[in-house]
Motif scaffolding. Structure first.
Motif, PDB file in Angstrom:
ATOM      1  N   UNK A   1       0.846  -1.191   0.000  1.00  0.00           N
ATOM      2  CA  UNK A   1       0.000   0.000   0.000  1.00  0.00           C
ATOM      3  C   UNK A   1       0.882   1.241   0.000  1.00  0.00           C
ATOM      4  N   UNK A   2       0.574   2.170  -0.878  1.00  0.00           N
ATOM      5  CA  UNK A   2       1.306   3.436  -0.962  1.00  0.00           C
ATOM      6  C   UNK A   2       0.396   4.538  -0.421  1.00  0.00           C
ATOM      7  N   UNK A   3       0.886   5.252   0.591  1.00  0.00           N
ATOM      8  CA  UNK A   3       0.088   6.273   1.271  1.00  0.00           C
ATOM      9  C   UNK A   3       0.815   7.610   1.214  1.00  0.00           C
ATOM     10  N   UNK A   4       0.049   8.695   1.223  1.00  0.00           N
ATOM     11  CA  UNK A   4       0.603  10.050   1.201  1.00  0.00           C
ATOM     12  C   UNK A   4       0.473  10.692   2.566  1.00  0.00           C
ATOM     13  N   UNK A   5       1.524  11.402   2.954  1.00  0.00           N
ATOM     14  CA  UNK A   5       1.491  12.196   4.180  1.00  0.00           C
ATOM     15  C   UNK A   5       1.891  13.617   3.811  1.00  0.00           C
ATOM     16  N   UNK A   6       0.879  14.472   3.614  1.00  0.00           N
ATOM     17  CA  UNK A   6       1.146  15.846   3.219  1.00  0.00           C
ATOM     18  C   UNK A   6       1.504  16.020   1.767  1.00  0.00           C
ATOM     19  N   UNK A   7       1.228  15.025   0.932  1.00  0.00           N
ATOM     20  CA  UNK A   7       1.536  15.117  -0.492  1.00  0.00           C
ATOM     21  C   UNK A   7       0.473  14.348  -1.259  1.00  0.00           C
ATOM     22  N   UNK A   8       0.603  14.243  -2.559  1.00  0.00           N
ATOM     23  CA  UNK A   8      -0.355  13.497  -3.378  1.00  0.00           C
ATOM     24  C   UNK A   8       0.377  12.763  -4.496  1.00  0.00           C
ATOM     25  N   UNK A   9       1.351  11.941  -4.112  1.00  0.00           N
ATOM     26  CA  UNK A   9       2.199  11.263  -5.084  1.00  0.00           C
ATOM     27  C   UNK A   9       1.842   9.794  -5.274  1.00  0.00           C
ATOM     28  N   UNK A  10       0.980   9.212  -4.431  1.00  0.00           N
ATOM     29  CA  UNK A  10       0.778   7.761  -4.476  1.00  0.00           C
ATOM     30  C   UNK A  10       0.142   7.310  -5.792  1.00  0.00           C
ATOM     31  N   UNK A  11      -0.853   8.037  -6.272  1.00  0.00           N
ATOM     32  CA  UNK A  11      -1.481   7.637  -7.531  1.00  0.00           C
ATOM     33  C   UNK A  11      -0.543   7.867  -8.704  1.00  0.00           C
ATOM     34  N   UNK A  12       0.289   8.913  -8.640  1.00  0.00           N
ATOM     35  CA  UNK A  12       1.279   9.135  -9.691  1.00  0.00           C
ATOM     36  C   UNK A  12       2.296   7.995  -9.702  1.00  0.00           C
ATOM     37  N   UNK A  13       2.666   7.532  -8.512  1.00  0.00           N
ATOM     38  CA  UNK A  13       3.612   6.426  -8.436  1.00  0.00           C
ATOM     39  C   UNK A  13       3.002   5.160  -9.026  1.00  0.00           C
ATOM     40  N   UNK A  14       1.734   4.887  -8.741  1.00  0.00           N
ATOM     41  CA  UNK A  14       1.067   3.726  -9.320  1.00  0.00           C
ATOM     42  C   UNK A  14       1.019   3.817 -10.839  1.00  0.00           C
ATOM     43  N   UNK A  15       0.735   5.004 -11.349  1.00  0.00           N
ATOM     44  CA  UNK A  15       0.702   5.188 -12.797  1.00  0.00           C
ATOM     45  C   UNK A  15       2.068   4.911 -13.418  1.00  0.00           C
ATOM     46  N   UNK A  16       3.124   5.364 -12.742  1.00  0.00           N
ATOM     47  CA  UNK A  16       4.474   5.129 -13.248  1.00  0.00           C
ATOM     48  C   UNK A  16       4.854   3.664 -13.213  1.00  0.00           C
ATOM     49  N   UNK A  17       4.507   2.982 -12.124  1.00  0.00           N
ATOM     50  CA  UNK A  17       4.796   1.551 -12.022  1.00  0.00           C
ATOM     51  C   UNK A  17       4.054   0.787 -13.112  1.00  0.00           C
ATOM     52  N   UNK A  18       2.802   1.165 -13.352  1.00  0.00           N
ATOM     53  CA  UNK A  18       2.021   0.497 -14.389  1.00  0.00           C
ATOM     54  C   UNK A  18       2.663   0.676 -15.761  1.00  0.00           C
ATOM     55  N   UNK A  19       3.127   1.907 -16.046  1.00  0.00           N
ATOM     56  CA  UNK A  19       3.766   2.156 -17.345  1.00  0.00           C
ATOM     57  C   UNK A  19       5.062   1.379 -17.475  1.00  0.00           C
ATOM     58  N   UNK A  20       5.828   1.301 -16.386  1.00  0.00           N
ATOM     59  CA  UNK A  20       7.116   0.616 -16.445  1.00  0.00           C
ATOM     60  C   UNK A  20       6.950  -0.882 -16.616  1.00  0.00           C
ATOM     61  N   UNK A  21       5.888  -1.435 -16.053  1.00  0.00           N
ATOM     62  CA  UNK A  21       5.709  -2.888 -16.063  1.00  0.00           C
ATOM     63  C   UNK A  21       4.680  -3.334 -17.093  1.00  0.00           C
ATOM     64  N   UNK A  22       4.241  -2.424 -17.941  1.00  0.00           N
ATOM     65  CA  UNK A  22       3.244  -2.751 -18.974  1.00  0.00           C
ATOM     66  C   UNK A  22       2.011  -3.405 -18.357  1.00  0.00           C
ATOM     67  N   UNK A  23       1.596  -2.880 -17.235  1.00  0.00           N
ATOM     68  CA  UNK A  23       0.431  -3.400 -16.527  1.00  0.00           C
ATOM     69  C   UNK A  23      -0.544  -2.246 -16.304  1.00  0.00           C
ATOM     70  N   UNK A  24      -1.815  -2.408 -16.621  1.00  0.00           N
ATOM     71  CA  UNK A  24      -2.750  -1.283 -16.524  1.00  0.00           C
ATOM     72  C   UNK A  24      -3.080  -0.924 -15.078  1.00  0.00           C
ATOM     73  N   UNK A  25      -3.401   0.333 -14.862  1.00  0.00           N
ATOM     74  CA  UNK A  25      -3.959   0.751 -13.579  1.00  0.00           C
ATOM     75  C   UNK A  25      -5.415   0.305 -13.543  1.00  0.00           C
ATOM     76  N   UNK A  26      -5.756  -0.491 -12.548  1.00  0.00           N
ATOM     77  CA  UNK A  26      -7.106  -1.022 -12.437  1.00  0.00           C
ATOM     78  C   UNK A  26      -7.855  -0.320 -11.311  1.00  0.00           C
ATOM     79  N   UNK A  27      -9.161  -0.511 -11.290  1.00  0.00           N
ATOM     80  CA  UNK A  27     -10.001   0.142 -10.289  1.00  0.00           C
ATOM     81  C   UNK A  27     -10.936  -0.864  -9.645  1.00  0.00           C
ATOM     82  N   UNK A  28     -11.122  -0.705  -8.347  1.00  0.00           N
ATOM     83  CA  UNK A  28     -12.125  -1.458  -7.611  1.00  0.00           C
ATOM     84  C   UNK A  28     -13.228  -0.485  -7.224  1.00  0.00           C
TER      85      UNK A  28
END
Length: 465
Positions: free
Chosen positions: A84-111
């Motif tokens: 789990x990636x959490x933010x404390x005083x910032x908003x980078x967690x979703x950007x990090x997920x997007x970057x990981x998805x692009x690097x690993x050729x895996x889509x960002x999914x939603x529940x």
């Protein structure tokens, strides 16, 4: 004769027992807040997942209770291991997920969590599945959930508390703001249901107060929490994250060969790096950066603890191209977003470092949209929304009493906090919403310091023009 009369009684008793058992099973089903829906993948022997796949990378989970409670029940039932990636005083967690998805050729999914019956969407949680070196997926969740404030905070507690590894991206915060931001997590870690084995804090700024506050957190909760050095590039985040995950897998596995464990492998990293090199080669014919090391002298970067790649399939070393400094094409972590209003950013930054200030937001009084933010929680959306509502109510009362319609300048005191609402200097149509920690802040002193910052802001605009 006795046996003849006893037989109907026994039949009735057996029938009653059968009905009771049937009703008991039905009763148990009605108590379940969520349901696991069978799918063809389940029949094929794949691991059960939360919710039902509805296409386009979306899963749906229908609940009869609060989303966080339902999600916790599913985690308790399935016992998945995830990050789990959490933010404390910032908003980078979703950007990090997007970057990981692009690097690993895996889509960002939603529940998508929906209310059973009505189908109302209560929350949307984003996640990415990354294949490990043994072919098994490792899931990454972001706590930046699309939901109302109460549900978002509750879901974040469940995601972080049930994860095997928690990554906390920490903005540059003064000691008092950091202590306030960590206080609810200390309480969450002391409650039953917290299972997170490892918390890794990654500061995006100098973070001088972070080690001491993490020490207090660790002593109070006995959670294995520690801080990395400052992270400024995606590769540093990935390296620290991968090393922590791999260490946890080694500790939890009896297998002597570390490559057999579900580690974050190098295949995706090398694939992404090869793609980046190909794109760069097509766009830029120059051979390499000045001063770059020879290709044979620098091995390809990999996640620590990952299985080595085969020699005959290894891509060219990363140091041979200008893309060597970013093996993963993720967004830059910790860098300031491009801004067209540097004086306002500096004003909010300086304001957030005043003693007692927890969070500060500049917002448009007409649209309710956040324009700038600095500090911890509440975040910009919450401050802008509630600030707009408060100003609307105060301005309406002022008009009704014939006192004018200017933007109110007021302070509101709660049990543990002060709220400040006022017009932004040199910004017609903008207002400022500030949250102060009552125990640390001197309201009069903060107001005096804000007036000095107002003057510096106006001087900044004069210098720009």
């Amino acid at each position: 004769m006795t046996q003849a009369f006893d037989r109907p009684e026994r039949l009735i008793a057996q029938a009653s027992t059968t009905v009771a058992r049937t009703w008991k099973a039905t009763d148990v089903q009605t108590q379940v807040a969520t349901r696991l829906v069978a799918s063809p993948q389940d029949d094929a022997g794949e691991q059960q997942d939360i919710g039902r796949a509805v296409g386009n990378g979306v899963r749906e989970m229908f609940v009869t209770c609060e989303p966080a409670e339902a999600l916790g029940q599913q985690f308790d039932h399935l016992r998945p291991e995830f990050v789990t990636v959490h933010d404390l005083g910032t908003n980078q967690s979703r950007k990090l997920l997007t970057g990981i998805a692009a690097a690993c050729s895996s889509p960002v999914q939603k529940l998508s969590v929906r209310r059973n019956g009505a189908g109302t969407e209560l929350a949307v949680i984003e996640f990415v599945d990354v294949l490990a070196s043994n072919g098994k997926p490792v899931r990454f969740y972001s706590t930046e959930v699309e939901a109302d404030t109460v549900n978002r905070q509750a879901i974040a507690r469940v995601l972080l508390g049930r994860s095997l590894l928690g990554i906390v991206m920490v903005a540059e915060l003064p000691a008092h703001a950091l202590a306030s931001a960590l206080a609810p997590w200390r309480e969450a870690a002391l409650r039953s249901g917290w299972r997170c084995a490892r918390l890794l804090f990654m500061p995006l700024g100098p973070g001088a107060a972070l080690p001491a506050e993490i020490g207090k957190f660790r002593n109070a909760t006995s959670v294995n929490a520690s801080a990395t050095s400052r992270v400024t590039r995606p590769a540093e985040v990935w390296s620290q994250l991968g090393a922590a995950w791999n260490d946890l897998q080694r500790q939890r596995s009896n297998a002597p060969d570390s490559s057999a464990m579900p580690l974050l492998g190098t295949a995706a990293t090398e694939r992404a790096a090869a793609t980046a090199r190909a794109v760069h080669a097509a766009a830029t014919p120059s051979p390499a950066e000045p001063g770059a090391a020879p290709a044979a002298a620098t091995p390809a970067r990999a996640v620590p603890g990952s299985a080595p790649a085969a020699r005959d399939s290894r891509p060219a070393p990363l140091a041979a191209t200008p893309s060597s400094h970013a093996p993963l094409p993720m967004p830059v972590i910790g860098a300031l977003a491009p801004s067209h209003d540097a004086p306002l950013e500096r004003y909010l930054h300086d304001l957030s470092h005043l003693v007692g200030v927890v969070s500060a937001c500049a917002f448009d009084t007409t649209t309710g949209q956040a324009i700038g933010h600095a500090g911890a929680r509440p975040g910009p959306d919450d401050l802008a929304r509630h600030g707009t509502a408060l100003l609307t109510a105060l301005a309406g009362a002022s008009r009704d009493m014939g006192l004018g319609a200017a933007v109110p300048d007021c302070s509101i005191t709660f049990g543990q906090h002060h709220l400040l609402l006022r017009a932004m200097p040199a910004h017609p149509g903008l207002a400022l919403h500030v949250v102060l920690d009552k125990a640390h802040a001197s309201l009069g002193l903060v107001l005096a310091q804000m007036r000095r910052l107002d003057e510096a802001l106006i001087d900044g605009y004069r210098a720009v023009t």
